[in-house]
Write an enzyme that holds these catalytic residues in place. Sequence first.
Site, PDB file in Angstrom:
ATOM      1  N   HIS A  27       0.863  -1.190   0.000  1.00  0.00           N
ATOM      2  CA  HIS A  27       0.000   0.000   0.000  1.00  0.00           C
ATOM      3  C   HIS A  27       0.902   1.244   0.000  1.00  0.00           C
ATOM      4  O   HIS A  27       1.681   1.432  -0.916  1.00  0.00           O
ATOM      5  CB  HIS A  27      -0.939  -0.121   1.211  1.00  0.00           C
ATOM      6  CG  HIS A  27      -2.062   0.850   1.262  1.00  0.00           C
ATOM      7  ND1 HIS A  27      -2.575   1.465   0.169  1.00  0.00           N
ATOM      8  CD2 HIS A  27      -2.791   1.312   2.322  1.00  0.00           C
ATOM      9  CE1 HIS A  27      -3.566   2.271   0.528  1.00  0.00           C
ATOM     10  NE2 HIS A  27      -3.713   2.201   1.838  1.00  0.00           N
ATOM     11  N   HIS A  66      -3.088  -1.952  -8.777  1.00  0.00           N
ATOM     12  CA  HIS A  66      -3.885  -1.284  -7.755  1.00  0.00           C
ATOM     13  C   HIS A  66      -5.102  -2.148  -7.469  1.00  0.00           C
ATOM     14  O   HIS A  66      -5.641  -2.773  -8.380  1.00  0.00           O
ATOM     15  CB  HIS A  66      -4.327   0.108  -8.240  1.00  0.00           C
ATOM     16  CG  HIS A  66      -4.818   0.996  -7.147  1.00  0.00           C
ATOM     17  ND1 HIS A  66      -6.107   0.942  -6.673  1.00  0.00           N
ATOM     18  CD2 HIS A  66      -4.182   1.961  -6.424  1.00  0.00           C
ATOM     19  CE1 HIS A  66      -6.247   1.841  -5.711  1.00  0.00           C
ATOM     20  NE2 HIS A  66      -5.100   2.470  -5.533  1.00  0.00           N
ATOM     21  N   ASP A 122       2.532   5.549  -6.489  1.00  0.00           N
ATOM     22  CA  ASP A 122       3.783   5.280  -5.759  1.00  0.00           C
ATOM     23  C   ASP A 122       4.978   5.113  -6.677  1.00  0.00           C
ATOM     24  O   ASP A 122       6.119   5.190  -6.244  1.00  0.00           O
ATOM     25  CB  ASP A 122       3.631   4.014  -4.907  1.00  0.00           C
ATOM     26  CG  ASP A 122       2.616   4.210  -3.827  1.00  0.00           C
ATOM     27  OD1 ASP A 122       2.925   4.936  -2.880  1.00  0.00           O
ATOM     28  OD2 ASP A 122       1.506   3.664  -3.940  1.00  0.00           O
TER      29      ASP A 122
END
Length: 188
Positions: A27, A66, A122
Amino acid sequence: MRSVGSSNSDPYSATAAAAAALYGPLHGGANEEVLRMLVQIGSKDKVPEFIKRVKAGETRLMGFGHRVYKNYDPRAKIIKQTADAVFEVTGKNPLLDIALELERIALEEDYFISRKLYPNVDFYSGLIYQALGIPTDMFPVMFAIPRTSGWLAQWEEMMTDQEKKIVRPRQVYLGADQRNYVSLDKRK
Ligand SMILES: CC(C)(COP(=O)(O)OP(=O)(O)OC[C@H]1O[C@@H](n2cnc3c(N)ncnc32)[C@H](O)[C@@H]1OP(=O)(O)O)[C@@H](O)C(=O)NCCC(=O)NCCS
C-alpha cells in the site's frame, strides 16, 4: 480508520491503526519499495532481465497495479508532471531513467496488459521525495500526513452515523474438526 474506530476507540488510536495499515509495502509503503527496487536494478540495461523475473513470478514490479484502479491510475499522470516540475528545481533523479524504461517495457508486455497492471502513484512519489532530500524511511510518514484530514473526516462521519455498527469481519472456519494436543517434547 473505520475498522478500528468502529469499536469507539479514540481517534488517536484509530489514526495510528490507519497509519499502520498504510505503511505496508503493498500500500503506502510501496514508494519506498519502488526506490529500493530501482537501486537494486542499478541501470537501464538491466531492466529487461528484471521484467523477466517479474513475469516468472519471482518478484513484483513495485509501483504497478492497484486493488481498485484496473486501468492507468489517474493520479499517476498528474504526479508524473509534478515529478518533472520538481526535477527542474532539484536536478533530475538519476533513478528516473530506470523508472521510465521499466514503465515503457512493462506497458508493452502482455503479462502486465492482460492483468491490467499500470503504474500507480507510488511509482513516482518516491523519486520526488528522494529528490526533496527526505530519508527513505520517512516516505510513508509524508504519505500519511495529508491523509490524516481525510481519515478524521471518515471517523467523524462514522461516529455521527445513527446506523454505525462495530466492524466484525466474518470468518468461516474450514479447518479440521478435531485436532489432538501433542505435548512439545513429542513434536518433531
Ligand atoms: C496493489 C496490489 C496489492 C493489488 O493487488 P490485487 O488487485 O489484489 O491483484 P492480485 O494480487 O490479485 O494480482 C493479480 C495478478 O496480477 C499479478 N500482479 C499484481 N500486481 C503485480 C505487480 N506489481 N507485479 C507483478 N505482478 C503483479 C499477480 O501476480 C496476479 O497474477 P496471477 O493472476 O498470474 O496470479 C498489487 O498490484 C501489488 O502488489 N502491487 C505492487 C505494490 C504497489 O505498488 N502497491 C501500491 C498500490 S497504490
